[in-house]
Design an enzyme around this catalytic site. Structure first.
Site, PDB file in Angstrom:
ATOM      1  CB  CYS A   6      -5.480  13.078 -10.462  1.00 47.28           C
ATOM      2  SG  CYS A   6      -3.942  13.904 -10.283  1.00 47.28           S
TER       3      CYS A   6
ATOM      4  CE  LYS B 197      -3.984  17.686 -11.094  1.00 43.81           C
ATOM      5  NZ  LYS B 197      -2.936  16.671 -11.321  1.00 43.81           N
TER       6      LYS B 197
ATOM      7  CG  HIS C 179      -7.597  16.833 -12.393  1.00 48.15           C
ATOM      8  ND1 HIS C 179      -6.716  15.791 -12.319  1.00 48.15           N
ATOM      9  CD2 HIS C 179      -8.093  16.821 -13.657  1.00 48.15           C
ATOM     10  CE1 HIS C 179      -6.671  15.166 -13.476  1.00 48.15           C
ATOM     11  NE2 HIS C 179      -7.485  15.771 -14.300  1.00 48.15           N
TER      12      HIS C 179
ATOM     13  CG  HIS D 125       1.144  15.526 -12.319  1.00 44.07           C
ATOM     14  ND1 HIS D 125       1.348  15.644 -13.675  1.00 44.07           N
ATOM     15  CD2 HIS D 125       0.098  14.675 -12.164  1.00 44.07           C
ATOM     16  CE1 HIS D 125       0.463  14.890 -14.309  1.00 44.07           C
ATOM     17  NE2 HIS D 125      -0.309  14.288 -13.418  1.00 44.07           N
TER      18      HIS D 125
ATOM     19  CE  LYS E 175      -1.594   9.712 -11.809  1.00 39.99           C
ATOM     20  NZ  LYS E 175      -1.101  10.973 -12.377  1.00 39.99           N
TER      21      LYS E 175
END
Ligand SMILES: *[C@@H]1O[C@H](CO)[C@@H](O)[C@H](O)[C@H]1NC(C)=O
Ligand SMILES: *[C@@H]1O[C@H](CO)[C@@H](O)[C@H](O)[C@H]1NC(C)=O
Length: 498
Positions: free
Chosen positions: A88, A142, A144, A230, A308
């Site tokens: 991310c 988002k 982040h 997510h 990921k």
């Protein structure tokens, strides 16, 4: 006779001159109109999906119901070699700054809510750059990338308006992050009115509101960073009901989340059309990293290896496409190499930028995207990690991963086919060296390191060169965890503690 002849000659000469000038002019005009900057600045909508795997869109996996994504991708340009970082925050930092995350201290995993930091403030992020080029700038979704002080937040980095989350992993309905505080904000105000509204409904609805209220005399940049798909695995039932044939419940929910996001994108595209903005809007779609690989088997990166968090293709090769009338060649699959750091210089160029920070890692790939010209990018850094030492680099068709830590990379079959699998995992071991020819082996099945020691050596030297610019990973502020506690800010996560 003689006199008349001279007159005619003169006239012809003048005429010729006139035509030469005219032709020259039209030649110049033509050159201008085909130069890199469109005459009317296009709007830019950048849609980022969270944890979306390679096999998680309909145009690559017919089981997945994504009619809007498929249509946009097929009408536009499908990006088949578009890369991001392994998770991310590193990917978001790359898109927003044009710098590789290892140069920002952002190479490791996500920014946690107790980290008293963000993307270094001396860098001008993409929204500010576009703001300076005359764009209205909106962000929904988002962030982040840190929020301990106002300067690090979306509003602080150049978004005129922001609606969304500072952190990650929020409940999709209560918008509470880390079980401790509300993480939904409209600019700097916490929004306490949306408890129970699914995040994708909320975010697509807010994007439509921004589009509706937009002053059409200006171009706009909308960064729409969905929290889908997510975890936590949550979605309205109407979406899971669309996948009765999928036995694995986690997979069914994730598939539903993907379709919910597709509906959200449809709302935004319809709003652009309704307001007469679609024709002059460049839409970019990308995932931020591959699907996570875990015992829930929710995501699908098949046939790529890893997911990921890993530097294998399943973690870093992004699903993506672009769409817009300013693209000269459309309706095909683009196999040119591009990386997340390239969006900043490319989109800035589209927006009319004439100068860019020369230290930036990103390259302007506009002609590659617009006309399928060969990409100026022939190599990139997958990442350079320090905590568990690991580095990955791509040079032309070859990829080298060197690691001095233990981590596994699995090849997980499409989770929709079965409830349980025998999965094939390979553990990277101490001083592991992995060389792949991605052109002939895109699934990273054959390690060529022993066969090609000279190439390994050369690529290792390249990694060492890149490493000279490494900025150590930003520290987690364990000691300041209490400072960021939402209890100090009326129950919501907020800036003001660093
Ligand atoms: C949201 O609503 C639920 C159900 O009414 C409630 O239990 C919860 O405390 C609310 N959460 C917030 C953050 O308001
Ligand atoms: C996409 O890339 C893969 C290699 O990873 C290649 O096999 C495939 O042919 C490409 N798709 C198209 C349509 O070009």
């Amino acid at each position: 006779m003689h006199h008349k002849g001279r007159l005619v000659a003169c006239f012809l000469l003048a005429l010729t001159c006139f035509f030469v000038v005219r032709n020259h002019k039209s030649f110049q005009l033509q050159r201008d109109s085909s130069s890199t900057v469109p005459s009317k600045k296009p709007n830019i909508v950048f849609i980022l999906a969270d944890d979306l795997g390679w096999g998680d869109v309909g145009y690559l996996n017919p089981l997945v119901i994504t009619p809007t994504i498929d249509k946009l991708a097929r009408e536009g340009v499908i990006l088949n070699q578009s890369y991001v970082a392994q998770s991310c925050s590193p990917s978001r930092a790359a898109i927003m700054s044009g710098y590789y995350p290892y140069r920002l201290g952002f190479q490791e995993d996500g920014v946690t809510v107790d980290m008293p930091t963000g993307v270094p403030l001396h860098l001008m992020l993409l929204p500010r750059k576009l703001q300076q080029l005359g764009y209205s700038t909106y962000m929904v979704g988002k962030w982040h990338l840190g929020f301990c002080k106002k300067e690090y937040t979306p509003n602080g980095r150049g978004f005129d308006h922001f609606y969304g989350y500072y952190g990650a992993g929020q409940d999709h309905y209560t918008h509470v992050g880390k079980c401790r505080g509300l993480d939904l904000h409209h600019d700097f105000e916490p929004d306490r009115t949306q408890n129970g509204t699914y995040s994708t409904y909320l975010f697509s609805g807010k994007a439509v509101e921004f589009i509706k209220a937009h002053d059409k005399s200006k171009p706009f940049f909308l960064y729409l960073a969905f929290q889908n798909v997510h975890s936590p695995l949550q979605v309205p039932e109407i979406y899971t009901d669309m996948y009765p044939s999928v036995a694995n419940e986690n997979r069914r929910i994730k598939l539903g989340m993907i379709t919910a996001m597709d509906d959200g994108i449809a709302k935004v595209v319809n709003a652009l059309r309704r307001h007469g903005l679609l024709d002059n809007t460049l839409i970019v779609f990308s995932s931020d990293n591959g699907a996570p690989q875990n015992e829930r088997f929710e995501g699908n990166n098949w046939p790529l290896r890893g997911g990921k968090g890993s530097l294998f293709e399943g973690g870093t090769r992004a699903v993506g496409f672009i769409h817009g009338s300013m693209l000269e060649k459309t309706g095909y699959v683009n196999n040119q190499l591009i990386h997340a750091v390239d969006w900043y210089p490319t989109l800035s160029t589209v927006a009319g930028a004439e100068t860019l920070d020369p230290e930036m890692d990103g390259l302007n790939v506009w002609n590659t995207l617009r006309k399928n010209e060969p990409s100026p990018r022939t190599e990139f850094v997958y990442n350079i990690l320090e905590r568990k030492p690991l580095a990955g680099i791509r040079v032309h068709d070859y990829k080298l991963i060197v690691g001095n830590s233990h981590f596994s990379a699995c090849r997980v079959p499409p989770p929709e086919t079965k409830l349980k699998f025998e999965i094939e995992c390979t553990s990277l071991i101490r001083n592991g060296v992995y060389l792949y020819d991605l052109k002939n082996d895109p699934t990273e099945s054959f390690n060529l390191a022993e066969k090609m020691p000279q190439r390994v050596k050369e690529m290792n030297t390249r990694i060492e060169e890149y490493k000279k610019k490494l900025v150590p990973t930003l520290d987690r502020g364990i000691s300041v965890a209490l400072l960021s506690d939402p209890q100090n800010f009326g129950g919501a996560w907020a800036p003001g503690w660093c």
